[in-house]
Design an enzyme around this catalytic site. Structure first.
Site, PDB file in Angstrom:
ATOM      1  N   CYS A 239       0.815  -1.225   0.000  1.00  4.73           N
ATOM      2  CA  CYS A 239       0.000   0.000   0.000  1.00  4.73           C
ATOM      3  C   CYS A 239       0.850   1.278   0.000  1.00  4.73           C
ATOM      4  O   CYS A 239       0.574   2.228  -0.742  1.00  4.73           O
ATOM      5  CB  CYS A 239      -0.948  -0.002   1.199  1.00  4.73           C
ATOM      6  SG  CYS A 239      -0.172  -0.523   2.735  1.00  4.73           S
TER       7      CYS A 239
ATOM      8  N   ARG B 102       3.629   3.377  12.126  1.00  6.19           N
ATOM      9  CA  ARG B 102       2.170   3.225  12.318  1.00  6.19           C
ATOM     10  C   ARG B 102       1.668   4.367  13.189  1.00  6.19           C
ATOM     11  O   ARG B 102       2.256   4.662  14.237  1.00  6.19           O
ATOM     12  CB  ARG B 102       1.899   1.892  13.001  1.00  6.19           C
ATOM     13  CG  ARG B 102       0.447   1.515  13.060  1.00  6.19           C
ATOM     14  CD  ARG B 102      -0.112   1.033  11.750  1.00  6.19           C
ATOM     15  NE  ARG B 102       0.401  -0.259  11.358  1.00  6.19           N
ATOM     16  CZ  ARG B 102       0.258  -0.775  10.136  1.00  6.19           C
ATOM     17  NH1 ARG B 102      -0.393  -0.108   9.192  1.00  6.19           N
ATOM     18  NH2 ARG B 102       0.759  -1.949   9.842  1.00  6.19           N
TER      19      ARG B 102
ATOM     20  N   LYS C 170      10.137  -3.659   1.670  1.00  5.89           N
ATOM     21  CA  LYS C 170       9.155  -3.754   0.570  1.00  5.89           C
ATOM     22  C   LYS C 170       9.156  -2.457  -0.221  1.00  5.89           C
ATOM     23  O   LYS C 170       9.187  -2.461  -1.445  1.00  5.89           O
ATOM     24  CB  LYS C 170       7.741  -3.984   1.127  1.00  5.89           C
ATOM     25  CG  LYS C 170       7.454  -5.384   1.634  1.00  5.89           C
ATOM     26  CD  LYS C 170       6.024  -5.416   2.204  1.00  5.89           C
ATOM     27  CE  LYS C 170       5.878  -6.466   3.276  1.00  5.89           C
ATOM     28  NZ  LYS C 170       4.658  -6.284   4.081  1.00  5.89           N
TER      29      LYS C 170
ATOM     30  N   HIS D 149      -2.890   6.434   4.437  1.00  9.10           N
ATOM     31  CA  HIS D 149      -1.457   6.527   4.733  1.00  9.10           C
ATOM     32  C   HIS D 149      -0.938   7.889   4.250  1.00  9.10           C
ATOM     33  O   HIS D 149      -1.309   8.344   3.162  1.00  9.10           O
ATOM     34  CB  HIS D 149      -0.670   5.460   3.980  1.00  9.10           C
ATOM     35  CG  HIS D 149      -0.850   4.061   4.490  1.00  9.10           C
ATOM     36  ND1 HIS D 149      -1.571   3.736   5.618  1.00  9.10           N
ATOM     37  CD2 HIS D 149      -0.360   2.887   4.007  1.00  9.10           C
ATOM     38  CE1 HIS D 149      -1.518   2.429   5.807  1.00  9.10           C
ATOM     39  NE2 HIS D 149      -0.805   1.893   4.842  1.00  9.10           N
TER      40      HIS D 149
END
Ligand code: A2P
Length: 331
Positions: free
Chosen positions: A130, A230, A208, A237
């Site tokens: 994402c 987070r 990633k 996001h």
């Protein structure tokens, strides 16, 4: 023509969003097949005003069906085991897990960025992480015109990115409950830790972003670093992206590039206190870009603030857009 679509992980955070997005975008669905674990078999989910029953994910429930597209979001282990099974029965799998993303035989695709990679799929296409998706959409027009040399990502990621359990940790944590999904409380806190730590000190989420950015932009030499965090936000996001370009640019031109780029909403008018925030992006498919300014500390440096709905553009909508591209462009 209409298509038979399977959702694997249909009861999950992204699985439910696949169903919502298919309906919203009027995807030409002939039959919808819903799969989850044995626990959910027999439960019902609404699609286009009709109830559909969830089936247990086992090969016997797959082999008797013609499935054109299988949208997966049930975790990496399920994808590793079942994506090849759906592909064997001639479905095109679009997988939201990280299981297949770095496999050289599997294209990793954001339709606004590298749709050309869809064509060489062998039955499995990977949906990127994402945080990577929204970042590469914002980087694409810069990369095409000026060349990207180096990227520093710092992310502020919503709890829904950790699935239903992540969402619930914030909801219940705000009422005083102890965390079940995260290592520490997320309510009134931030966690500089997403996914597991790897040997080099980076988290898997950070790796990633680094590796997927290089694969999608087709440049293995690209210098990228990332810190992923987070934050106590349900959806959306946010990312600070510091980018060094290969060639000189004018800020006016960067604004113009973003104004004209499909899939991006430019929200940058600091005189009127206009900049992207998660509450703008939640529920939308576009990537919001703002706080555009020169990084004076280096040559050709630029700072961006990039926000998107992590469950929509960061997951479900990107996968559905890949399927739409196949229908419309790969006839
Ligand atoms: P279930 O609800 O039956 O456990 P999330 O990311 O929101 O946690 O969702 C994970 C999704 O993956 C859910 O739909 C979940 O179904 C599904 N899932 C988990 N384990 C399995 C399994 N062994 N087989 C099929 N689906 C699974």
């Amino acid at each position: 023509m209409n298509y038979n679509v399977a959702i694997v992980g249909a009861t999950g955070m992204v699985g439910r969003k696949f169903i919502e997005v298919l309906e919203e975008r009027n995807f030409p669905v002939e039959n919808l097949y819903l799969f989850a674990s044995k626990r959910s078999a027999g439960s019902k989910i609404l699609f286009s005003g009709k109830e559909f029953e969830v089936e247990e994910l086992i090969e016997d429930n797959i082999k008797n069906k013609t499935i054109h597209f299988a949208l997966f979001s049930a975790g990496g282990d399920i994808s590793l085991e079942y994506a090849p099974v759906f592909a064997k029965y001639n479905a095109v799998v679009i997988d939201n897990s990280s299981a297949w993303r770095m496999n050289p035989e599997v294209p990793l695709v954001v339709p606004e960025v590298n749709p050309e990679d869809i064509k060489w799929n062998k039955g499995i296409i990977a949906n990127p992480n994402c945080s990577t998706i929204q970042a590469v959409v914002a980087l694409k027009p810069l990369h095409d015109k000026y060349g990207v040399k180096r990227i520093i990502y710092s992310t502020y990621q919503a709890v829904s990115g950790a699935g239903m359990k992540g969402y619930s940790d914030l909801e219940e944590g705000l009422k005083g409950a102890a965390p079940k999904k995260f290592t520490y409380p997320i309510a009134n806190n931030i966690l500089p830790h997403i996914d597991v730590f790897t040997e080099n000190g980076y988290t898997k989420e950070e790796m990633k972003m680094i590796l997927e950015t290089r694969k999608i932009l087709h440049d293995d030499s690209l210098k990228v670093t990332a810190t992923t965090v987070r934050v106590p936000v349900y959806y959306g996001h946010s990312e600070s992206i510091n980018v060094e370009l290969k060639r000189e640019f004018s800020l006016e031109d960067i604004f113009q590039l973003y104004k004209n780029f499909k899939g991006i909403v430019l929200k940058d008018d600091v005189a009127n206190l206009q900049y992207p925030m998660p509450i703008d992006a939640a529920g939308k498919d576009e990537v919001f870009v703002g706080r555009i300014r020169r990084d004076f500390s280096t040559d050709n440096g630029l700072n961006l603030w990039v926000v998107a709905d992590n469950i929509r553009k960061g997951a479900a909508s990107n996968a559905v857009q890949i399927a739409e591209y196949i229908i419309n462009e790969c006839k």
